[in-house]
Design an enzyme around this catalytic site. Sequence first.
Site, PDB file in Angstrom:
ATOM      1  N   LYS A   1       0.835  -1.212   0.000  1.00  0.00           N
ATOM      2  CA  LYS A   1       0.000   0.000   0.000  1.00  0.00           C
ATOM      3  C   LYS A   1       0.865   1.256   0.000  1.00  0.00           C
ATOM      4  O   LYS A   1       0.546   2.241  -0.676  1.00  0.00           O
ATOM      5  CB  LYS A   1      -0.916   0.020   1.240  1.00  0.00           C
ATOM      6  CG  LYS A   1      -1.908  -1.121   1.285  1.00  0.00           C
ATOM      7  CD  LYS A   1      -3.169  -0.808   0.515  1.00  0.00           C
ATOM      8  CE  LYS A   1      -4.134  -1.975   0.640  1.00  0.00           C
ATOM      9  NZ  LYS A   1      -5.171  -2.026  -0.354  1.00  0.00           N
TER      10      LYS A   1
ATOM     11  N   LYS B   1      -7.918 -15.024 -13.771  1.00  0.00           N
ATOM     12  CA  LYS B   1      -9.237 -15.276 -13.203  1.00  0.00           C
ATOM     13  C   LYS B   1     -10.150 -14.053 -13.263  1.00  0.00           C
ATOM     14  O   LYS B   1      -9.700 -12.931 -13.468  1.00  0.00           O
ATOM     15  CB  LYS B   1      -9.109 -15.795 -11.779  1.00  0.00           C
ATOM     16  CG  LYS B   1      -8.438 -14.869 -10.808  1.00  0.00           C
ATOM     17  CD  LYS B   1      -8.432 -15.508  -9.431  1.00  0.00           C
ATOM     18  CE  LYS B   1      -8.035 -14.486  -8.403  1.00  0.00           C
ATOM     19  NZ  LYS B   1      -8.057 -14.942  -7.053  1.00  0.00           N
TER      20      LYS B   1
ATOM     21  N   LYS C   1     -12.902  -8.029 -10.476  1.00  0.00           N
ATOM     22  CA  LYS C   1     -13.499  -6.729 -10.659  1.00  0.00           C
ATOM     23  C   LYS C   1     -12.483  -5.713 -11.191  1.00  0.00           C
ATOM     24  O   LYS C   1     -12.818  -4.848 -11.990  1.00  0.00           O
ATOM     25  CB  LYS C   1     -14.001  -6.258  -9.299  1.00  0.00           C
ATOM     26  CG  LYS C   1     -15.169  -5.335  -9.353  1.00  0.00           C
ATOM     27  CD  LYS C   1     -15.510  -4.867  -7.952  1.00  0.00           C
ATOM     28  CE  LYS C   1     -16.476  -3.736  -8.009  1.00  0.00           C
ATOM     29  NZ  LYS C   1     -17.836  -4.127  -8.044  1.00  0.00           N
TER      30      LYS C   1
END
Length: 333
Positions: free
Chosen positions: A113, A196, A199
């Site tokens: 992050k 895969k 979103k």
Amino acid sequence: MSKETVVSGIRSTGNLHLGNYFGAIKNFIKMQHEYNCYFFIADYHSLTTHPNPADLHATVKQVLVEYLACGIDPDACTIYIQSDLPETAELFLLLGMNAYVGELERSTTFKEKVRKHPDNVNAGLLTYPVLMAADILIHRASKVPVGKDQEQHLEFTRTFGNRFNRMYKHDLFPEAVAFNYGTSLVKIPGLDGGGKMGKSEGEGNAVFLSDSPEVIRKKVMRAVSDSGPTIENQPKPEAIQNLFTLMEVVSSKETLLHFEDLYNTMKIRYGDMKKQLAEDMILFTAPLREKILALSADDKYIHKVASQGAEKARESASKTISEARKLIGFRSF
Ligand code: TRP
């Protein structure tokens, strides 16, 4: 014998896709009858990225509605909104006193992050593992159904729980372990020919449970394929295998075998295959979509589910918190 306790947090990021359905959700639906399950929508956690209030409310509702539509049964398990259980926040505070900045800074999720969003390194990001430990320990769970990417967070949970136990010479918190329930799950691929379904993999890669038939047709017809096999029984390239894998989960066996046969004899036309795949996806998702629409319009029921969930969660959480407070030395006079 009493059932083992399972806790899992659900990211509050809105619409679910077929990958979610055939992954976590299907497992949760089976698990809820076999274990003492607590599933919650992790809206405290989502504040690390500062969502706007209207969006936050809408996505939390959407996630709750879609889990219910898929078959999460509020009478079989406890499903609640994380922020409806402030006991979690109190336990987070207590655990935080023995979580060291040095160890939190070594978390791989935190480091990632910091690298990706250097302009938003807030304290909530650093203490994310403490909040997750509180989520799990508040119900004294021993099993957490999460994937590999969450293993380090679970290790933090065990560290903080054990540290508390040692400090106060008590076995309040059990050791929670990752729970590989239903390891034979099919990985659902996306429509972009690559990995895969996800979103964040770009527009059109995922088919959402709430997508309308027109949207599903459009997405499937645009799925990546190629110009077809050039020899009989040719091994399938990834993009083509993906179409077959999707067909495997939504179509009948006969349909799948029919297209396998056309592929192996080089007579396949991917346009026809995609048309069939789209129609089968529409049939498969139609009952879910109907339930999603009906539940979305039923605010009274959603309110009831959320408040009952919070009440059930509180029964277990308040016991843990009062034990912890007593052990620490917060006792009434
Ligand atoms: N960190 C989890 C994720 O990113 C979500 C989560 C929050 C969670 N608290 C939890 C999962 C407690 C399991 C148990 O998916």
